[in-house]
Design a protein around this motif. Structure first.
Motif, PDB file in Angstrom:
ATOM      1  N   GLU A  48     -40.312 -59.140  99.674  1.00 44.71           N
ATOM      2  CA  GLU A  48     -40.018 -57.899 100.385  1.00 44.71           C
ATOM      3  C   GLU A  48     -39.530 -58.172 101.808  1.00 44.71           C
ATOM      4  OE1 GLU A  48     -39.826 -53.703 101.192  1.00 44.71           O
ATOM      5  OE2 GLU A  48     -39.541 -55.046  99.487  1.00 44.71           O
ATOM      6  N   ALA A  49     -40.103 -59.188 102.451  1.00 42.88           N
ATOM      7  CA  ALA A  49     -39.681 -59.524 103.811  1.00 42.88           C
ATOM      8  C   ALA A  49     -38.218 -59.935 103.850  1.00 42.88           C
ATOM      9  CB  ALA A  49     -40.556 -60.642 104.363  1.00 42.88           C
ATOM     10  N   ILE A  50     -37.797 -60.731 102.888  1.00 42.65           N
ATOM     11  CA  ILE A  50     -36.397 -61.162 102.830  1.00 42.65           C
ATOM     12  C   ILE A  50     -35.481 -59.965 102.607  1.00 42.65           C
ATOM     13  CG2 ILE A  50     -34.739 -62.471 101.436  1.00 42.65           C
ATOM     14  CD1 ILE A  50     -36.974 -64.561 101.043  1.00 42.65           C
ATOM     15  N   ARG A  51     -35.892 -59.057 101.727  1.00 44.97           N
ATOM     16  CA  ARG A  51     -35.083 -57.862 101.473  1.00 44.97           C
ATOM     17  C   ARG A  51     -34.939 -57.005 102.729  1.00 44.97           C
ATOM     18  NH1 ARG A  51     -35.188 -52.601 100.529  1.00 44.97           N
ATOM     19  NH2 ARG A  51     -37.408 -52.459 101.066  1.00 44.97           N
ATOM     20  N   LEU A  52     -36.054 -56.828 103.442  1.00 48.95           N
ATOM     21  CA  LEU A  52     -36.022 -56.013 104.657  1.00 48.95           C
ATOM     22  C   LEU A  52     -35.167 -56.652 105.751  1.00 48.95           C
ATOM     23  CD1 LEU A  52     -39.774 -54.900 104.812  1.00 48.95           C
ATOM     24  CD2 LEU A  52     -37.786 -53.399 104.459  1.00 48.95           C
ATOM     25  N   LEU A  53     -35.277 -57.953 105.906  1.00 49.40           N
ATOM     26  CA  LEU A  53     -34.466 -58.623 106.919  1.00 49.40           C
ATOM     27  C   LEU A  53     -32.979 -58.450 106.613  1.00 49.40           C
ATOM     28  CD1 LEU A  53     -36.457 -61.954 107.500  1.00 49.40           C
ATOM     29  CD2 LEU A  53     -36.290 -60.003 109.042  1.00 49.40           C
ATOM     30  N   ARG A  54     -32.611 -58.649 105.360  1.00 50.98           N
ATOM     31  CA  ARG A  54     -31.197 -58.495 105.005  1.00 50.98           C
ATOM     32  C   ARG A  54     -30.726 -57.063 105.245  1.00 50.98           C
ATOM     33  NH1 ARG A  54     -31.052 -60.976 100.218  1.00 50.98           N
ATOM     34  NH2 ARG A  54     -30.467 -62.878 101.307  1.00 50.98           N
ATOM     35  N   LYS A  55     -31.564 -56.098 104.932  1.00 51.10           N
ATOM     36  CA  LYS A  55     -31.212 -54.696 105.135  1.00 51.10           C
ATOM     37  C   LYS A  55     -30.891 -54.405 106.597  1.00 51.10           C
ATOM     38  CE  LYS A  55     -33.211 -50.047 104.729  1.00 51.10           C
ATOM     39  NZ  LYS A  55     -34.436 -49.270 104.313  1.00 51.10           N
ATOM     40  N   HIS A  56     -31.559 -55.132 107.510  1.00 49.18           N
ATOM     41  CA  HIS A  56     -31.367 -54.885 108.940  1.00 49.18           C
ATOM     42  C   HIS A  56     -30.484 -55.931 109.608  1.00 49.18           C
ATOM     43  CE1 HIS A  56     -34.885 -52.315 108.090  1.00 49.18           C
ATOM     44  NE2 HIS A  56     -34.437 -51.593 109.105  1.00 49.18           N
ATOM     45  N   GLY A  57     -29.754 -56.701 108.806  1.00 48.81           N
ATOM     46  CA  GLY A  57     -28.779 -57.623 109.377  1.00 48.81           C
ATOM     47  C   GLY A  57     -29.375 -58.849 110.027  1.00 48.81           C
ATOM     48  N   ILE A  58     -30.543 -59.303 109.538  1.00 51.06           N
ATOM     49  CA  ILE A  58     -31.205 -60.487 110.084  1.00 51.06           C
ATOM     50  C   ILE A  58     -31.274 -61.549 108.998  1.00 51.06           C
ATOM     51  CG2 ILE A  58     -33.316 -61.392 111.136  1.00 51.06           C
ATOM     52  CD1 ILE A  58     -33.928 -58.505 112.039  1.00 51.06           C
ATOM     53  N   LEU A  59     -30.859 -62.762 109.331  1.00 48.39           N
ATOM     54  CA  LEU A  59     -30.867 -63.850 108.362  1.00 48.39           C
ATOM     55  C   LEU A  59     -32.295 -64.304 108.073  1.00 48.39           C
ATOM     56  CD1 LEU A  59     -27.953 -66.079 109.725  1.00 48.39           C
ATOM     57  CD2 LEU A  59     -27.858 -64.405 107.869  1.00 48.39           C
ATOM     58  N   SER A  60     -32.525 -64.726 106.847  1.00 49.49           N
ATOM     59  CA  SER A  60     -33.832 -65.261 106.469  1.00 49.49           C
ATOM     60  C   SER A  60     -33.696 -66.718 106.063  1.00 49.49           C
ATOM     61  CB  SER A  60     -34.418 -64.458 105.293  1.00 49.49           C
ATOM     62  OG  SER A  60     -33.569 -64.555 104.148  1.00 49.49           O
ATOM     63  N   MET A  61     -34.609 -67.540 106.560  1.00 49.56           N
ATOM     64  CA  MET A  61     -34.714 -68.929 106.118  1.00 49.56           C
ATOM     65  C   MET A  61     -36.103 -69.111 105.528  1.00 49.56           C
ATOM     66  SD  MET A  61     -34.603 -72.559 108.171  1.00 49.56           S
ATOM     67  CE  MET A  61     -32.838 -72.671 108.310  1.00 49.56           C
ATOM     68  N   ALA A  62     -36.164 -69.479 104.270  1.00 49.30           N
ATOM     69  CA  ALA A  62     -37.448 -69.665 103.602  1.00 49.30           C
ATOM     70  C   ALA A  62     -37.808 -71.144 103.580  1.00 49.30           C
ATOM     71  CB  ALA A  62     -37.380 -69.133 102.181  1.00 49.30           C
ATOM     72  N   THR A  63     -39.001 -71.472 104.055  1.00 47.95           N
ATOM     73  CA  THR A  63     -39.473 -72.851 103.935  1.00 47.95           C
ATOM     74  C   THR A  63     -40.216 -72.994 102.621  1.00 47.95           C
ATOM     75  OG1 THR A  63     -41.550 -72.386 105.100  1.00 47.95           O
ATOM     76  CG2 THR A  63     -39.678 -73.129 106.432  1.00 47.95           C
ATOM     77  N   TRP A  64     -39.981 -74.094 101.952  1.00 51.05           N
ATOM     78  CA  TRP A  64     -40.635 -74.385 100.676  1.00 51.05           C
ATOM     79  C   TRP A  64     -41.113 -75.832 100.725  1.00 51.05           C
ATOM     80  CZ3 TRP A  64     -39.130 -77.561  96.389  1.00 51.05           C
ATOM     81  CH2 TRP A  64     -39.906 -77.364  95.235  1.00 51.05           C
ATOM     82  N   VAL A  65     -42.411 -76.035 100.564  1.00 50.26           N
ATOM     83  CA  VAL A  65     -43.015 -77.348 100.755  1.00 50.26           C
ATOM     84  C   VAL A  65     -43.484 -77.903  99.419  1.00 50.26           C
ATOM     85  CG1 VAL A  65     -44.764 -78.677 101.992  1.00 50.26           C
ATOM     86  CG2 VAL A  65     -43.758 -76.647 103.061  1.00 50.26           C
ATOM     87  N   ALA A  66     -43.044 -79.106  99.106  1.00 51.85           N
ATOM     88  CA  ALA A  66     -43.464 -79.776  97.871  1.00 51.85           C
ATOM     89  C   ALA A  66     -44.608 -80.732  98.156  1.00 51.85           C
ATOM     90  CB  ALA A  66     -42.286 -80.542  97.260  1.00 51.85           C
ATOM     91  N   GLY A  67     -45.541 -80.859  97.221  1.00 53.87           N
ATOM     92  CA  GLY A  67     -46.568 -81.885  97.318  1.00 53.87           C
ATOM     93  C   GLY A  67     -47.947 -81.426  97.700  1.00 53.87           C
ATOM     94  N   PHE A  68     -48.165 -80.108  97.877  1.00 54.15           N
ATOM     95  CA  PHE A  68     -49.519 -79.650  98.182  1.00 54.15           C
ATOM     96  C   PHE A  68     -50.481 -80.031  97.055  1.00 54.15           C
ATOM     97  CE2 PHE A  68     -47.566 -76.412 101.098  1.00 54.15           C
ATOM     98  CZ  PHE A  68     -48.217 -76.842 102.239  1.00 54.15           C
ATOM     99  N   GLU A  69     -49.971 -79.939  95.822  1.00 54.50           N
ATOM    100  CA  GLU A  69     -50.767 -80.322  94.654  1.00 54.50           C
ATOM    101  C   GLU A  69     -49.991 -81.371  93.867  1.00 54.50           C
ATOM    102  OE1 GLU A  69     -53.420 -77.085  92.992  1.00 54.50           O
ATOM    103  OE2 GLU A  69     -51.642 -75.918  93.518  1.00 54.50           O
TER     104      GLU A  69
END
Length: 528
Positions: free
Chosen positions: A326-347
């Motif tokens: 939902e956060a990504i959708r809202l940012l795009r709706k208001h013209g703000i870029l989203s960068m998602a961090t994704w971390v491998a190796g927690f498990e």
């Protein structure tokens, strides 16, 4: 006193590939109070070039300083380089005091002081007040043990730490030494003149892998109006076009953040703002996101860390996949870029887990992603969870989140590496993402996405080259605890928090009053 601040050249890929460099905020934050205390301060920023270490040392010692202060924002991975610089300085000028600060030395002070004598003092926690007090004590030939928040070797050459320093409650009490840098040299976002700033410090959330939360101890923020005024001054006086917020979580207080947005809008300066925050805060602020964009916010890095609900619970992230999307959708709706961090190796992940994460990332549809590897810090609760896992990367310079450091039993290093690289490539190259890069209606965002794509492509190929040709991994390395030492999560909070005046007064009255019945006459409370 003559004081030189050294920003060591960082070995991280993200520092070496881009043509842009950002100023070292931590050193500037210390430089301002030192200048105001009457000292002669200058900065040697070795990131440019980067400077060879002998040149760094020669430049630093050029005017025979009394003190050399070394620190770097990439604290763990920069430590080997900081150590080399300190050794070279001591060889040439043994009488020069070397003071070392940052997150890594704050927690590893015992190991550092036991292993080497090139660092005279280590500053633990925030340094603005501590460094000024330490320099003054040494200048006046007073015992350094009277200064809170430092570590050094005592008369018997044993590592010794003074009591913890207090957190700075009024962040506006100490100014950043902007005069220490040449502003035209620093840029970001594809050549835009830029600086790093902090609206707040700390974070109230309990993510158990975060190496920053406990360092700052608790969340505080600057005066919103003064902060906005400083941004406007930087633009008008120095031509700054972009602010990179170094906050862990600047939007904790909706009231304070709203006040800042209103103040920036009132200053009416064309400054762009990038930073990182939590997806939950974006969802919470759905009704004021139009003010984010109006104030200049153009991109948020959302620390999602993972797309698996079980993993999010393990690391105590506190978020959810639904709020992330939902956060990504809202940012795009208001013209703000989203960068998602994704971390491998927690498990101990397998191919099926990575495939599920990839599909979830596609469903999120972020504008950009940043794929990282779990990098456990000894002072975090996650370190205790991972303490028995094997270390495959023993070069601390590569503990920069872009290199694998922990062994996986279900995936060999090359399997995990190329899976992550393929996920990055597939997410960034999907038709929706390419269409935004090529045809986004906002020219500012189109420029930024093209710049990031260009840098990301260069980093991607350099990572592949490094993995295949230069990086060295250990097949049967030590456990994490054997490599770094025992867990330190009991010491996670690096500073003491001042008691509120009202609470302190109540405690004082209670202590000065008559003894409660349970302790009067020497009897103890049987319930304790």
């Amino acid at each position: 006193m003559k004081i030189v601040l050294i920003n060591p050249p960082h070995t991280a890929i993200g520092s070496r590939v881009p043509d842009d460099h950002l100023p070292p905020l931590g050193l500037l934050a210390i430089g301002g109070p030192l200048i105001d205390a009457g000292h002669d301060v200058r900065l040697v920023d070795a990131e440019f070039g980067p400077m060879p270490l002998d040149m760094v040392v020669r430049d630093a010692l050029d005017d025979h300083p009394d003190f050399v202060l070394i620190g770097h924002s990439g604290s763990t991975s920069a430590h080997p380089t900081a150590l080399l610089i300190a050794e070279m300085i001591k060889q040439r000028e043994p009488a020069t005091f070397i003071i070392y600060g940052g997150v890594f030395p704050t927690y590893h002070w015992r190991d550092i002081l036991a292993a080497t004598d090139v660092f005279d003092f280590i500053v633990r926690g925030e340094g603005e007040a501590t460094v000024v007090a330490l320099v003054e004590a040494l200048e006046m030939h007073q015992a350094p043990a009277s200064v809170a928040g430092i570590a050094f070797r005592d008369d018997l050459d044993r590592p010794f730490a003074t009591q913890a320093a207090m957190t700075i409650t009024e962040l506006d009490a100490y100014r950043v030494g902007w005069e220490l840098i040449e502003h035209p040299k620093y840029s970001y976002w594809g050549g835009k003149r830029a600086v790093v700033m902090q609206f707040s410090r700390g974070c109230p959330h309990q993510c158990n892998y975060c190496g920053q939360r406990g360092f700052w101890t608790r969340w505080r923020h600057r005066d919103p109006v003064k902060f906005a005024r400083e941004i406007a001054w930087l633009h008008r006086e120095h031509g700054v076009e972009l602010i990179n917020l170094a906050d862990e979580n600047p939007t904790v207080s909706k009231k304070a953040w709203r006040a800042f947005l209103d103040a920036v809008i009132a200053e009416n300066v064309p400054v762009l703002i990038v930073g990182s925050t939590r997806a939950d805060d974006i969802v919470r602020d759905a009704d004021i996101l139009h003010l984010y964009r109006k104030a200049g916010v153009i991109r948020w890095l959302l620390g999602m860390e993972n797309t698996d609900e079980h993993t999010l619970q393990l690391i105590r992230k506190g978020g959810s996949t639904s709020s992330d999307r939902e956060a990504i959708r809202l940012l795009r709706k208001h013209g703000i870029l989203s960068m998602a961090t994704w971390v491998a190796g927690f498990e101990d992940e397998g191919f099926r887990d990575l495939w599920r994460g990839f599909r979830q990332l596609l469903a999120y549809d972020p504008d950009q992603i940043q794929a990282l590897y779990v990098t456990p810090h000894r002072w975090t609760p996650f370190f205790r969870i991972a303490r028995d896992r094997k270390v495959i990367q023993q070069d601390a310079r590569l503990w920069d989140y872009k290199h694998q450091v922990l062994h996986m039993t279900r995936l060999k290093p090359w399997m995990l590496f190329f899976s992550v690289k393929l996920i990055e490539l597939a997410v960034q190259s999907r038709p929706k993402a390419l269409a935004r890069i090529l045809f986004h209606r906002d020219p500012e965002q189109r420029h930024s996405m093209r710049w990031y794509t260009k840098m990301g492509r260069r980093v991607w190929f350099r990572e592949v080259w490094g993995f295949l040709m230069t990086d060295r991994r250990t097949k049967d390395g030590p456990t994490l605890a054997a490599f770094w030492g025992a867990p330190q999560d009991a010491e996670e909070e690096s500073m003491a928090v001042p008691r509120p005046a009202r609470k302190a007064a109540a405690v004082a009255r209670r202590l000065s009053g008559p003894l409660p019945r349970s302790t009067a006459g020497g009897r103890t409370n049987p319930g304790r």
